[in-house]
Design a protein around this motif. Structure first.
Motif, PDB file in Angstrom:
ATOM      1  N   THR A   1       0.828  -1.205   0.000  1.00 28.72           N
ATOM      2  CA  THR A   1       0.000   0.000   0.000  1.00 28.72           C
ATOM      3  C   THR A   1       0.864   1.257   0.000  1.00 28.72           C
ATOM      4  N   ALA A   2       1.910   1.263   0.814  1.00 27.23           N
ATOM      5  CA  ALA A   2       2.797   2.433   0.863  1.00 27.23           C
ATOM      6  C   ALA A   2       3.517   2.628  -0.470  1.00 27.23           C
ATOM      7  N   ALA A   3       3.978   1.540  -1.072  1.00 26.59           N
ATOM      8  CA  ALA A   3       4.672   1.653  -2.356  1.00 26.59           C
ATOM      9  C   ALA A   3       3.730   2.180  -3.439  1.00 26.59           C
ATOM     10  N   THR A   4       2.507   1.705  -3.449  1.00 22.35           N
ATOM     11  CA  THR A   4       1.536   2.165  -4.435  1.00 22.35           C
ATOM     12  C   THR A   4       1.198   3.634  -4.228  1.00 22.35           C
ATOM     13  N   SER A   5       1.015   4.017  -2.976  1.00 23.13           N
ATOM     14  CA  SER A   5       0.714   5.426  -2.673  1.00 23.13           C
ATOM     15  C   SER A   5       1.882   6.326  -3.066  1.00 23.13           C
ATOM     16  N   GLY A   6       3.100   5.883  -2.773  1.00 21.60           N
ATOM     17  CA  GLY A   6       4.277   6.664  -3.156  1.00 21.60           C
ATOM     18  C   GLY A   6       4.398   6.816  -4.661  1.00 21.60           C
TER      19      GLY A   6
ATOM     20  N   ALA B   1       4.303  10.332  -6.611  1.00 21.09           N
ATOM     21  CA  ALA B   1       5.410  10.699  -7.499  1.00 21.09           C
ATOM     22  C   ALA B   1       4.896  11.021  -8.895  1.00 21.09           C
ATOM     23  N   GLY B   2       3.927  10.251  -9.356  1.00 19.08           N
ATOM     24  CA  GLY B   2       3.342  10.528 -10.668  1.00 19.08           C
ATOM     25  C   GLY B   2       2.622  11.858 -10.702  1.00 19.08           C
ATOM     26  N   ALA B   3       1.908  12.160  -9.617  1.00 24.43           N
ATOM     27  CA  ALA B   3       1.182  13.433  -9.557  1.00 24.43           C
ATOM     28  C   ALA B   3       2.143  14.615  -9.462  1.00 24.43           C
ATOM     29  N   ALA B   4       3.278  14.395  -8.821  1.00 24.11           N
ATOM     30  CA  ALA B   4       4.234  15.489  -8.616  1.00 24.11           C
ATOM     31  C   ALA B   4       5.263  15.592  -9.738  1.00 24.11           C
ATOM     32  N   ALA B   5       5.169  14.748 -10.732  1.00 20.42           N
ATOM     33  CA  ALA B   5       6.199  14.710 -11.781  1.00 20.42           C
ATOM     34  C   ALA B   5       6.333  16.027 -12.532  1.00 20.42           C
ATOM     35  N   GLY B   6       5.282  16.788 -12.606  1.00 16.96           N
ATOM     36  CA  GLY B   6       5.343  18.039 -13.351  1.00 16.96           C
ATOM     37  C   GLY B   6       5.884  19.214 -12.555  1.00 16.96           C
TER      38      GLY B   6
ATOM     39  N   VAL C   1      10.663  16.490  -0.183  1.00 18.24           N
ATOM     40  CA  VAL C   1      11.437  15.390   0.411  1.00 18.24           C
ATOM     41  C   VAL C   1      12.034  15.822   1.749  1.00 18.24           C
ATOM     42  N   ALA C   2      12.592  17.008   1.791  1.00 23.37           N
ATOM     43  CA  ALA C   2      13.174  17.523   3.039  1.00 23.37           C
ATOM     44  C   ALA C   2      12.107  17.663   4.115  1.00 23.37           C
ATOM     45  N   ALA C   3      10.926  18.136   3.739  1.00 23.38           N
ATOM     46  CA  ALA C   3       9.835  18.280   4.710  1.00 23.38           C
ATOM     47  C   ALA C   3       9.390  16.924   5.250  1.00 23.38           C
ATOM     48  N   SER C   4       9.330  15.915   4.378  1.00 22.85           N
ATOM     49  CA  SER C   4       8.919  14.588   4.856  1.00 22.85           C
ATOM     50  C   SER C   4       9.962  14.006   5.808  1.00 22.85           C
ATOM     51  N   HIS C   5      11.230  14.268   5.549  1.00 21.96           N
ATOM     52  CA  HIS C   5      12.278  13.803   6.469  1.00 21.96           C
ATOM     53  C   HIS C   5      12.207  14.535   7.799  1.00 21.96           C
ATOM     54  N   ALA C   6      11.919  15.819   7.760  1.00 21.94           N
ATOM     55  CA  ALA C   6      11.792  16.593   8.999  1.00 21.94           C
ATOM     56  C   ALA C   6      10.625  16.088   9.834  1.00 21.94           C
TER      57      ALA C   6
END
Length: 102
Positions: free
Chosen positions: A43-48, A52-57, A67-72
């Motif tokens: 589920t996590a891999a599919t959501s990721g 990623a597809g939505a953010a590709a643009g 990415v930095a925000a998710s790590h924080a």
């Protein structure tokens, strides 16, 4: 080359994940823990992939900031979640106590 690196780093991650599940799952629920863990991973891999597809643009700096925000956020949540986790000894004691009650 990136895929080779990702594949080489995935092996130790999978090994560590399986080892942690085996060490921390109570003996009577081990198969359920492994099955639920596998479902959550998929589920996590599919959501990721969908994110990623939505953010590709988006521009690269925006993606790096995300990415930095998710790590924080992960760094801030780690102490909170670690404090609520139960140790293997506590899980073992809880399992044996529930067996005595039954």
């Amino acid at each position: 080359m990136v895929f080779v690196t990702a594949g080489a780093l995935d092996g130790p991650l999978l090994t560590a994940t399986l080892r942690l599940r085996a060490d921390h799952a109570p003996p009577g629920t081990r198969s359920r823990v492994f099955a639920v863990g596998a479902g959550l991973e998929i589920t996590a891999a599919t959501s990721g992939t969908a994110l990623a597809g939505a953010a590709a643009g988006l521009p690269a700096p925006v993606l790096l900031l995300a990415v930095a925000a998710s790590h924080a956020v992960a760094g801030l949540l780690h102490p909170v979640l670690r404090g609520t986790a139960r140790s293997p000894a506590a899980l073992s004691e809880a399992t044996s106590a529930s067996r005595r009650v039954q």
